[in-house]
Design a protein around this motif. Structure first.
Motif, PDB file in Angstrom:
ATOM      1  N   LYS A 180       0.865  -1.184   0.000  1.00  0.00           N
ATOM      2  CA  LYS A 180       0.000   0.000   0.000  1.00  0.00           C
ATOM      3  C   LYS A 180       0.896   1.226   0.000  1.00  0.00           C
ATOM      4  O   LYS A 180       1.825   1.311   0.810  1.00  0.00           O
ATOM      5  N   ILE A 181       0.587   2.164  -0.890  1.00  0.00           N
ATOM      6  CA  ILE A 181       1.468   3.327  -1.035  1.00  0.00           C
ATOM      7  C   ILE A 181       0.638   4.581  -1.312  1.00  0.00           C
ATOM      8  O   ILE A 181      -0.225   4.572  -2.180  1.00  0.00           O
ATOM      9  N   ALA A 182       0.920   5.645  -0.536  1.00  0.00           N
ATOM     10  CA  ALA A 182       0.182   6.909  -0.691  1.00  0.00           C
ATOM     11  C   ALA A 182       1.177   8.070  -0.773  1.00  0.00           C
ATOM     12  O   ALA A 182       2.247   8.042  -0.156  1.00  0.00           O
ATOM     13  N   TYR A 183       0.795   9.085  -1.540  1.00  0.00           N
ATOM     14  CA  TYR A 183       1.643  10.257  -1.779  1.00  0.00           C
ATOM     15  C   TYR A 183       1.190  11.405  -0.889  1.00  0.00           C
ATOM     16  O   TYR A 183       0.004  11.622  -0.688  1.00  0.00           O
ATOM     17  N   LEU A 184       2.173  12.170  -0.377  1.00  0.00           N
ATOM     18  CA  LEU A 184       1.882  13.152   0.668  1.00  0.00           C
ATOM     19  C   LEU A 184       1.770  14.607   0.218  1.00  0.00           C
ATOM     20  O   LEU A 184       1.178  15.432   0.912  1.00  0.00           O
ATOM     21  N   LYS A 185       2.412  14.963  -0.893  1.00  0.00           N
ATOM     22  CA  LYS A 185       2.669  16.382  -1.148  1.00  0.00           C
ATOM     23  C   LYS A 185       1.434  17.222  -1.509  1.00  0.00           C
ATOM     24  O   LYS A 185       1.408  18.428  -1.250  1.00  0.00           O
ATOM     25  N   GLY A 186       0.452  16.598  -2.127  1.00  0.00           N
ATOM     26  CA  GLY A 186      -0.777  17.358  -2.385  1.00  0.00           C
ATOM     27  C   GLY A 186      -0.860  18.015  -3.747  1.00  0.00           C
ATOM     28  O   GLY A 186      -1.809  18.746  -4.027  1.00  0.00           O
ATOM     29  N   ASP A 187       0.128  17.767  -4.613  1.00  0.00           N
ATOM     30  CA  ASP A 187       0.178  18.498  -5.885  1.00  0.00           C
ATOM     31  C   ASP A 187      -0.113  17.635  -7.118  1.00  0.00           C
ATOM     32  O   ASP A 187       0.169  18.045  -8.240  1.00  0.00           O
ATOM     33  N   VAL A 188      -0.669  16.452  -6.903  1.00  0.00           N
ATOM     34  CA  VAL A 188      -0.948  15.571  -8.045  1.00  0.00           C
ATOM     35  C   VAL A 188      -2.438  15.203  -8.041  1.00  0.00           C
ATOM     36  O   VAL A 188      -3.026  14.963  -6.982  1.00  0.00           O
ATOM     37  N   SER A 189      -3.025  15.159  -9.240  1.00  0.00           N
ATOM     38  CA  SER A 189      -4.474  14.932  -9.338  1.00  0.00           C
ATOM     39  C   SER A 189      -4.830  13.487  -9.006  1.00  0.00           C
ATOM     40  O   SER A 189      -3.995  12.574  -9.139  1.00  0.00           O
ATOM     41  N   PRO A 190      -6.072  13.266  -8.590  1.00  0.00           N
ATOM     42  CA  PRO A 190      -6.524  11.894  -8.294  1.00  0.00           C
ATOM     43  C   PRO A 190      -6.288  10.954  -9.479  1.00  0.00           C
ATOM     44  O   PRO A 190      -5.808   9.834  -9.298  1.00  0.00           O
ATOM     45  N   GLU A 191      -6.596  11.404 -10.673  1.00  0.00           N
ATOM     46  CA  GLU A 191      -6.507  10.536 -11.854  1.00  0.00           C
ATOM     47  C   GLU A 191      -5.067  10.125 -12.138  1.00  0.00           C
ATOM     48  O   GLU A 191      -4.795   8.985 -12.500  1.00  0.00           O
ATOM     49  N   LYS A 192      -4.129  11.063 -11.957  1.00  0.00           N
ATOM     50  CA  LYS A 192      -2.721  10.719 -12.203  1.00  0.00           C
ATOM     51  C   LYS A 192      -2.208   9.710 -11.161  1.00  0.00           C
ATOM     52  O   LYS A 192      -1.500   8.763 -11.503  1.00  0.00           O
ATOM     53  N   LEU A 193      -2.587   9.919  -9.899  1.00  0.00           N
ATOM     54  CA  LEU A 193      -2.156   8.974  -8.857  1.00  0.00           C
ATOM     55  C   LEU A 193      -2.662   7.570  -9.175  1.00  0.00           C
ATOM     56  O   LEU A 193      -1.930   6.588  -9.045  1.00  0.00           O
ATOM     57  N   LYS A 194      -3.908   7.487  -9.599  1.00  0.00           N
ATOM     58  CA  LYS A 194      -4.488   6.175  -9.949  1.00  0.00           C
ATOM     59  C   LYS A 194      -3.718   5.559 -11.119  1.00  0.00           C
ATOM     60  O   LYS A 194      -3.327   4.382 -11.070  1.00  0.00           O
ATOM     61  N   ALA A 195      -3.489   6.377 -12.158  1.00  0.00           N
ATOM     62  CA  ALA A 195      -2.804   5.875 -13.362  1.00  0.00           C
ATOM     63  C   ALA A 195      -1.386   5.411 -13.030  1.00  0.00           C
ATOM     64  O   ALA A 195      -0.876   4.462 -13.634  1.00  0.00           O
ATOM     65  N   ASP A 196      -0.742   6.054 -12.061  1.00  0.00           N
ATOM     66  CA  ASP A 196       0.639   5.698 -11.713  1.00  0.00           C
ATOM     67  C   ASP A 196       0.731   4.545 -10.707  1.00  0.00           C
ATOM     68  O   ASP A 196       1.820   4.198 -10.270  1.00  0.00           O
ATOM     69  N   GLY A 197      -0.407   3.995 -10.316  1.00  0.00           N
ATOM     70  CA  GLY A 197      -0.384   2.773  -9.500  1.00  0.00           C
ATOM     71  C   GLY A 197      -0.441   2.966  -7.998  1.00  0.00           C
ATOM     72  O   GLY A 197      -0.172   2.021  -7.243  1.00  0.00           O
ATOM     73  N   PHE A 198      -0.775   4.171  -7.546  1.00  0.00           N
ATOM     74  CA  PHE A 198      -0.908   4.384  -6.091  1.00  0.00           C
ATOM     75  C   PHE A 198      -2.151   3.650  -5.578  1.00  0.00           C
ATOM     76  O   PHE A 198      -3.134   3.521  -6.309  1.00  0.00           O
ATOM     77  N   THR A 199      -2.095   3.203  -4.312  1.00  0.00           N
ATOM     78  CA  THR A 199      -3.284   2.588  -3.707  1.00  0.00           C
ATOM     79  C   THR A 199      -4.062   3.609  -2.880  1.00  0.00           C
ATOM     80  O   THR A 199      -5.204   3.365  -2.518  1.00  0.00           O
ATOM     81  N   GLY A 200      -3.404   4.733  -2.555  1.00  0.00           N
ATOM     82  CA  GLY A 200      -4.075   5.719  -1.722  1.00  0.00           C
ATOM     83  C   GLY A 200      -3.464   7.094  -1.840  1.00  0.00           C
ATOM     84  O   GLY A 200      -2.452   7.293  -2.534  1.00  0.00           O
ATOM     85  N   VAL A 201      -4.103   8.035  -1.160  1.00  0.00           N
ATOM     86  CA  VAL A 201      -3.618   9.400  -1.121  1.00  0.00           C
ATOM     87  C   VAL A 201      -3.559   9.832   0.335  1.00  0.00           C
ATOM     88  O   VAL A 201      -4.374   9.401   1.156  1.00  0.00           O
ATOM     89  N   ASP A 202      -2.573  10.666   0.652  1.00  0.00           N
ATOM     90  CA  ASP A 202      -2.405  11.136   2.026  1.00  0.00           C
ATOM     91  C   ASP A 202      -2.004  12.611   1.950  1.00  0.00           C
ATOM     92  O   ASP A 202      -0.825  12.936   1.988  1.00  0.00           O
TER      93      ASP A 202
END
Ligand code: MG
Length: 266
Positions: A180-202
């Motif tokens: 499980k991996i989530a990105y912290l910085k807040g500057d990437v769109s939901p769609e890009k995070l999904k496309a890049d394989g993230f499981t979550g957002v933080d």
């Protein structure tokens, strides 16, 4: 005889199902992630083993902590790039042992932290890989060593990863695809995070407030949503009312209270 065999088979199947259920359901089911452990109320040092154990005691879903790499490539748990005035990236692990936390602990190594976590099966270890002062090659080395150690200790089921570095996150997605991996910085769109394989957002809770449809978009994409660092009743209530998956906080006791209050109201 035939009946006995059938009864035995049914019993074996039942035991297997119960054990599988236990494995699936074993983590504490709540939204609370203690930020740098549960340190504040009991005046414990942040990111200490004692703060981690207190998060277990409170039955938090997760306990968050930060890691850095020493000059001699030992992974240590600390928030800042300096430990009580000593620069971690330019010092050996032994040099860091010269200073102690206020409760007498030495700086925890990741190995000690994971081993402490492995002694229980209810609270997840939310591991933040900090970008290193010595640059991206050092980030890559830290990430590689973290993944190696987690595998060596068979701690994969306990650990979830977070980072402000997009590159570190992508490295984890590539090398530990089930994590499980989530990105912290807040500057990437939901769609890009999904496309890049993230499981979550933080993201910081204010990012969700500024981008009103973010929570809806993350939910639609099936990404888990965590908000940091919600310490005031207002911020915590905002995240509760938006039904995010996790709330990272310095005030885990307060979040438990407010979650319970909200449940009573509903
Ligand atoms: Mg952190």
């Amino acid at each position: 005889m035939k009946q006995l065999i059938i009864a035995f088979l049914i019993m074996t199947m039942a035991v297997t199902i119960v054990n599988a259920q236990k494995t699936i359901d074993r983590w504490n089911k709540n939204q609370v992630i203690a930020h740098r452990g549960a340190w504040k109320k009991n005046n414990l040092p942040e990111n200490s083993i004692a703060a981690l154990k207190q998060a277990f005691k409170l039955k938090c879903y997760g306990s968050e902590f930060d890691v850095h790499l020493t000059l001699d490539s030992v992974i240590v748990v600390n928030h800042d790039p300096t430990f009580l005035g000593i620069n971690i990236s330019k010092s050996t692990y032994n040099q860091l042992l010269e200073k102690k936390l206020s409760n007498g602990e030495t700086i925890p190594t990741l190995e000690n932290y994971l081993k402490t976590g492995l002694k229980q099966k209810k609270t997840k270890l939310i591991l933040e890989i900090k970008p290193q002062e010595l640059g991206i090659q050092r980030d890559a080395l830290l990430t590689e060593k973290v993944l190696q150690l987690v595998r060596k200790l068979k701690a994969q089921a306990w650990v979830e990863y977070i980072s402000f570095s997009y590159e570190v996150c992508k490295d984890i997605i590539k090398n530990e695809p089930n994590a499980k991996i989530a990105y912290l910085k807040g500057d990437v769109s939901p769609e890009k995070l999904k496309a890049d394989g993230f499981t979550g957002v933080d993201y910081n809770f204010s990012v969700y407030q500024k981008n009103e449809n973010y929570i809806k978009r993350f939910k639609k994409l099936g990404l888990s949503i965590n908000g940091w660092t919600a310490n005031t009743p207002e911020a915590i209530k905002f995240l509760i009312s938006n039904q995010v998956d996790y709330i990272t906080t310095n005030e885990p006791e307060l979040v438990f209270d407010l979650v319970n209050q909200a449940a009573v109201k509903n």
